[in-house]
Scaffold this active site. Structure first.
Site, PDB file in Angstrom:
ATOM      1  N   TYR A   1       0.738  -1.099   0.029  1.00 31.77           N
ATOM      2  CA  TYR A   1       0.050   0.032  -0.410  1.00 31.77           C
ATOM      3  C   TYR A   1       0.573   1.191  -0.132  1.00 31.77           C
ATOM      4  CZ  TYR A   1      -4.384  -2.207   0.462  1.00 31.77           C
ATOM      5  OH  TYR A   1      -5.814  -3.272  -0.042  1.00 31.77           O
TER       6      TYR A   1
ATOM      7  N   ASP B   1      -6.022 -32.353   7.607  1.00 35.09           N
ATOM      8  CA  ASP B   1      -6.831 -33.277   7.108  1.00 35.09           C
ATOM      9  C   ASP B   1      -6.522 -34.652   6.338  1.00 35.09           C
ATOM     10  OD1 ASP B   1      -8.916 -31.309   7.563  1.00 35.09           O
ATOM     11  OD2 ASP B   1      -8.506 -30.163   6.456  1.00 35.09           O
TER      12      ASP B   1
END
Length: 349
Positions: free
Chosen positions: A103, A229
């Site tokens: 930014y 997972d």
């Protein structure tokens, strides 16, 4: 973040930045085309593992950046702008996130990945890690505006752990069920004391998470278990902890956790613990593509063949399940049954 004085590391980095800048200016003044020679690193290769020559220490080649092409001229522009911001951070002994840097010149950078690449290039050119530049990761839920403070990190740690970071004391031992943020400035961590600990990595681990975990394993010689997972992306997260990521391959040696063991979840857990059939999900096309890419990585065959076998079994059966499926029996099954039995029985690889 304000600091006391420049560290020796910052002093040497500022000298390197001056030398690099002086070299570029001399080339321009003497009508020579400036060039940057950026080492290229890789945390793995694909194909025949017998011909693998990957190394955590050595570059596999060099990329030469010159001003002849428009695409390379743009990379020069971005790199020098980011380098100027890094120089300011080091001079003022402040920290900024990658998003903060973006930014500073959003109309020039256009994409965050452009800044990320420039930061990696600078690390390679200066032969340092990203944290040495006073650049930290991007936290979740922060306002995207330039700040002098590092962005908040939402990876969590809890358990029987006590440590201090830059004068702040974190006492998880007296509050073992309270989660604390993983420290961003790992180099400031002192006097870690630990009996048992749990990290919540929230997907792919960021640099502070891996640095903090490596610090604890090296300092306290801890066994490390990873629960992910039961799908190809979970295994990819696991390999990131153990072998590092391709994006920061140049710093893999200081970030990898070679001692880490895969605790689960395994496809065989479905049968062993008798989860309901509906807990099993079919692999998607993206899952299969990810699995194929993982199977071809050199370290899967060379260093963790049992991981590769589990992944191959998953692909052959076309099935997966999430960690949440472990709660099918009860909400406390994971913490009170699954994890203790796995560790006590040595059911990890």
């Amino acid at each position: 973040m304000e600091g006391k004085h420049w560290s020796v590391n910052s002093y040497h980095l500022l000298k390197k930045i001056q030398e690099l800048t002086r070299s570029i200016i001399e080339d321009v003044c003497n009508d020579r085309l400036p060039a940057l020679y950026i080492d290229q690193f890789s945390s793995y290769c694909t194909g025949d593992s017998g011909s693998c020559c990957c190394s955590y220490d050595l570059a596999k080649g060099k990329e030469i950046l010159m001003l002849r092409k428009e695409s390379q001229a743009r990379r020069w522009d971005v790199l020098l702008r980011v380098l100027l911001i890094v120089q300011q951070l080091l001079q003022e002994n402040k920290h900024g996130s990658k998003r903060d840097i973006y930014y500073m010149h959003p109309s020039v950078f256009k994409e965050q990945c452009v800044v990320d690449r420039a930061i990696n290039d600078i690390c390679i050119l200066l032969q340092c890690s990203r944290h040495n530049l006073n650049v930290v990761s991007v936290g979740n839920g922060n306002s995207p505006h330039p700040r002098n403070q590092p962005t908040q990190n939402f990876r969590l740690v809890m358990g029987w752990l006590r440590f201090s970071e830059a004068g702040r004391k974190f006492d998880c031992i007296n509050y073992p069920n309270t989660a604390h943020h993983i420290p961003v400035h790992v180099e400031d961590v002192e006097e870690p004391i630990l009996v048992d600990i749990c990290f919540q990595g929230k997907g792919y681990p960021d640099v502070p998470t891996r640095r903090f975990l490596r610090l604890l394993t090296e300092t306290l010689h801890l066994p490390v278990y990873c629960l992910v997972d039961c799908d190809p992306y979970g295994i990819d997260i696991l390999t990131t902890y153990r072998f590092g990521s391709m994006q920061i391959a140049y710093d893999a040696k200081s970030l990898r956790i070679p001692e880490i063991c895969w605790l689960g979840a395994f496809l065989s857990d479905h049968e062993k613990y008798q989860f309901p059939q509906q807990c099993l999900l079919p692999l998607t096309a993206e899952d299969k593509q990810k699995a194929g890419g993982l199977l071809n990585r050199c370290y899967m065959e060379r260093e963790v063949p049992y991981w590769r076998s589990e992944l191959q079994l998953m692909l052959d059966r076309g099935l997966k399940f999430e960690i949440e499926a472990l709660s099918a029996h009860s909400l406390t099954f994971l913490s009170e049954n699954y994890l203790p039995s796995k560790i006590q029985e040595g059911a990890y690889i």
